[in-house]
Scaffold this motif. Structure first.
Motif, PDB file in Angstrom:
ATOM      1  N   ALA A   1       0.836  -1.203   0.000  1.00  0.00           N
ATOM      2  CA  ALA A   1       0.000   0.000   0.000  1.00  0.00           C
ATOM      3  C   ALA A   1       0.873   1.256   0.000  1.00  0.00           C
ATOM      4  CB  ALA A   1      -0.931  -0.001   1.212  1.00  0.00           C
ATOM      5  N   PRO A   2       1.366   1.670  -1.192  1.00  0.00           N
ATOM      6  CA  PRO A   2       2.109   2.929  -1.265  1.00  0.00           C
ATOM      7  C   PRO A   2       1.163   4.128  -1.115  1.00  0.00           C
ATOM      8  CG  PRO A   2       1.904   1.957  -3.457  1.00  0.00           C
ATOM      9  CD  PRO A   2       1.265   0.992  -2.495  1.00  0.00           C
TER      10      PRO A   2
ATOM     11  N   LYS B   1      -7.387  -1.463  -4.414  1.00  0.00           N
ATOM     12  CA  LYS B   1      -8.377  -0.641  -3.717  1.00  0.00           C
ATOM     13  C   LYS B   1      -7.695   0.656  -3.316  1.00  0.00           C
ATOM     14  CE  LYS B   1     -11.920   0.589  -1.317  1.00  0.00           C
ATOM     15  NZ  LYS B   1     -13.147   1.003  -2.005  1.00  0.00           N
ATOM     16  N   VAL B   2      -8.329   1.794  -3.610  1.00  0.00           N
ATOM     17  CA  VAL B   2      -7.761   3.071  -3.184  1.00  0.00           C
ATOM     18  C   VAL B   2      -8.389   3.465  -1.855  1.00  0.00           C
ATOM     19  CG1 VAL B   2      -7.585   5.538  -3.704  1.00  0.00           C
ATOM     20  CG2 VAL B   2      -7.241   3.847  -5.525  1.00  0.00           C
TER      21      VAL B   2
ATOM     22  N   ALA C   1      -3.847   6.043  -0.472  1.00  0.00           N
ATOM     23  CA  ALA C   1      -2.975   4.881  -0.660  1.00  0.00           C
ATOM     24  C   ALA C   1      -3.669   3.934  -1.627  1.00  0.00           C
ATOM     25  CB  ALA C   1      -2.734   4.166   0.667  1.00  0.00           C
ATOM     26  N   ALA C   2      -2.869   3.271  -2.473  1.00  0.00           N
ATOM     27  CA  ALA C   2      -3.421   2.233  -3.357  1.00  0.00           C
ATOM     28  C   ALA C   2      -2.958   0.894  -2.801  1.00  0.00           C
ATOM     29  CB  ALA C   2      -2.924   2.429  -4.781  1.00  0.00           C
ATOM     30  N   SER C   3      -3.900   0.049  -2.448  1.00  0.00           N
ATOM     31  CA  SER C   3      -3.558  -1.207  -1.774  1.00  0.00           C
ATOM     32  C   SER C   3      -3.906  -2.382  -2.670  1.00  0.00           C
ATOM     33  CB  SER C   3      -4.356  -1.290  -0.469  1.00  0.00           C
ATOM     34  OG  SER C   3      -4.017  -2.458   0.226  1.00  0.00           O
TER      35      SER C   3
ATOM     36  N   LEU D   1      -1.838   3.143  -8.302  1.00  0.00           N
ATOM     37  CA  LEU D   1      -1.412   4.494  -7.903  1.00  0.00           C
ATOM     38  C   LEU D   1      -1.179   5.357  -9.148  1.00  0.00           C
ATOM     39  CD1 LEU D   1      -1.032   5.809  -5.162  1.00  0.00           C
ATOM     40  CD2 LEU D   1       1.411   5.380  -5.339  1.00  0.00           C
ATOM     41  N   ASP D   2      -0.664   4.714 -10.216  1.00  0.00           N
ATOM     42  CA  ASP D   2      -0.439   5.453 -11.460  1.00  0.00           C
ATOM     43  C   ASP D   2      -1.761   5.876 -12.107  1.00  0.00           C
ATOM     44  OD1 ASP D   2       2.341   5.620 -11.493  1.00  0.00           O
ATOM     45  OD2 ASP D   2       2.551   3.574 -12.264  1.00  0.00           O
ATOM     46  N   ALA D   3      -2.877   5.286 -11.658  1.00  0.00           N
ATOM     47  CA  ALA D   3      -4.192   5.667 -12.206  1.00  0.00           C
ATOM     48  C   ALA D   3      -4.835   6.772 -11.362  1.00  0.00           C
ATOM     49  CB  ALA D   3      -5.109   4.443 -12.248  1.00  0.00           C
TER      50      ALA D   3
END
Ligand code: AMP
Ligand code: GLY
Length: 447
Positions: free
Chosen positions: A346-347, A377-378, A401-403, A420-422
């Motif tokens: 999750a960055p 999941k964001v 965070a995008a997990s 995350l890039d989306a």
């Protein structure tokens, strides 16, 4: 069942999502929630500040008036717990997941936490507590550098200085105790031996009350391990932050480390909770340093971690609402925790300028189809729904965070970064190395 989540961060979005995923949950009310919980299935926000915990407890009681005993309130952050929100909620006949004020002092006071660790034989760094700056400075000189200076009270992550030199540690004492940089939180300090190793977070569910203890039913159950990445930039460089991303489970946490964790930290902690007679039904967070001499406890938090929760909860192979009920009812000892195989990464994306000052109100675009294609999941943290337009806009330093879960660390990383890039907002910044071996280890000491 109707549920309420108190708090407004990414952790609270993950908690709300986990509750909403349960078939037994009809509605999740988030107080105050954020722009992510506003959009989440079954979720609704009530925009009141959590600073006045008695008023929040009244609002919860009003919300749950039709079935107070059939509902559940989950408290996310430490501040309302330290202010006794669980006591207020329980007085109003509500079922609450979160320790009472007495148990919450394990996070609210570093000195209380250290005395608890020493009293119950929890493996930790040697330390001294001082109310007098001259005595604190004398302790620093005795222990020698590197040495750690911790303000006793809650300081939103600014109360710990890991000092490479005696001068730096003395400066921390002067800032906390003489200049009053942290207010009353810095009047007392803990001076602690420096421990070298890799940090690991272990979250756990706890259900302990005097009655449960008397019946032999007090219980503590650890979750899969996780690792936060505190520094702003790749390679664990740059300033400290609230956390730039998490991976779960953490590497280096093998069966031998877990066995030592159970015998030297987890079990003595439960013995202490029982002996102190706390009503502790909630979550506890063990901040560990895995040293050459085994894992040592750096700190307790009396809540789930942020961003660890955003990585750990997607690995659950059980119903989170059922777990919360078991914690509250005292049936945790019989509740089986099981976890998906694999990893979750999750960055976190932050605003430009964070952890310093940053702009707010910038529109966020999320390509939901691309996130779904990544199987991710964001979880939204510092973002709100803009009143006039209904758009999601930034409101904090750590924005989202995008997990994502994967069979391997690489797969979890690839999926989470694809998601995350989306996501896009002006000045969006993030680390590219969350979850890589060694990415959380800093070669330099610093606060
Ligand atoms: P704490 O709030 O006590 O967890 O401290 C915040 C951070 O300071 C931890 O996450 C560690 O990175 C660092 N830290 C705290 N205590 C020590 C210690 N005794 N030795 C080395 N680093 C520490
Ligand atoms: N990730 C550290 C904390 O939640 O305190």
């Amino acid at each position: 069942m109707k549920t309420i989540v108190i708090g407004s961060g990414g952790r609270e979005h993950a908690i709300a999502w986990a509750l909403a995923s349960s078939k037994t949950v009809d509605e999740v009310v988030c107080i105050p929630g954020n722009g992510g919980t506003a959009r989440e299935r079954k979720c609704r926000n009530i925009p009141i500040s959590v600073a006045d915990v008695a008023s929040v407890a009244d609002a919860c009681a009003r919300e749950l008036a039709c079935d107070p005993a059939g509902s559940l309130v989950v408290v996310g952050p430490e501040d309302p717990l330290a202010a006794g929100i669980s006591d207020f909620l329980a007085e109003r006949g509500l079922r609450v997941v979160g320790p009472r004020r007495a148990g919450a002092t394990l996070e609210a006071s570093k000195d209380v936490a250290k005395r608890f660790m020493e009293k119950y034989g929890v493996a930790c760094a040697k330390s001294e507590t001082h109310d007098d700056p001259a005595a604190a400075i004398a302790a620093i000189r005795r222990i020698g550098a590197p040495v750690v200076v911790k303000a006793d009270g809650l300081a939103a992550g600014k109360g710990v200085v890991v000092a490479a030199t005696v001068d730096e540690a003395v400066a921390a004492v002067e800032s906390f105790m003489v200049s009053g940089s942290l207010g009353a939180a810095g009047n007392r300090v803990v001076v602690e031996e420096y421990l070298e190793g890799e940090e690991v977070s272990i979250l756990a569910a706890v259900s302990s009350t005097p009655a449960l203890a008397a019946a032999g039913k007090a219980s503590i159950k650890p979750f899969v391990s996780a690792r936060d990445h505190k520094r702003l930039l790749d390679g664990a460089t740059g300033p400290n932050t609230g956390g730039m991303g998490a991976i779960a489970p953490a590497d280096g946490v093998d069966e031998a480390v877990l066995a030592r964790f159970r015998s030297d930290i987890l079990e003595p902690t439960l013995r202490g909770l029982v002996s102190e007679g706390y009503d502790y039904r909630g979550f506890i967070f063990f901040g560990l340093m895995v040293t050459a001499r085994g894992p040592k406890l750096l700190e307790y938090n009396v809540r789930l971690g942020d961003p660890e929760t955003q990585a750990v909860l997607p690995l659950m192979d059980f119903d989170f609402a059922e777990l919360c009920l078991a914690i509250e009812r005292g049936t945790l000892a019989d509740f089986p925790l099981s976890w998906k195989q694999g990893y979750a990464c999750a960055p976190v994306a932050v605003s430009s300028g964070y952890p310093g000052s940053y702009p707010k109100g910038l529109p966020i675009e999320i390509d939901a189809e691309a996130v779904a294609r990544a199987g991710a999941k964001v979880f939204v943290a510092g973002a709100v729904t803009e009143g006039a337009t209904g758009r999601l806009v930034t409101s904090g330093g750590r924005v989202l965070a995008a997990s994502a879960v994967g069979a391997t660390v690489d797969e979890a990383r690839r999926r989470s970064y694809e998601a995350l890039d989306a996501c896009r907002f002006e000045g969006m910044a993030f680390r590219r190395d969350i979850g890589l071996p060694g990415a959380a280890v800093s070669g330099t000491l610093g606060s």
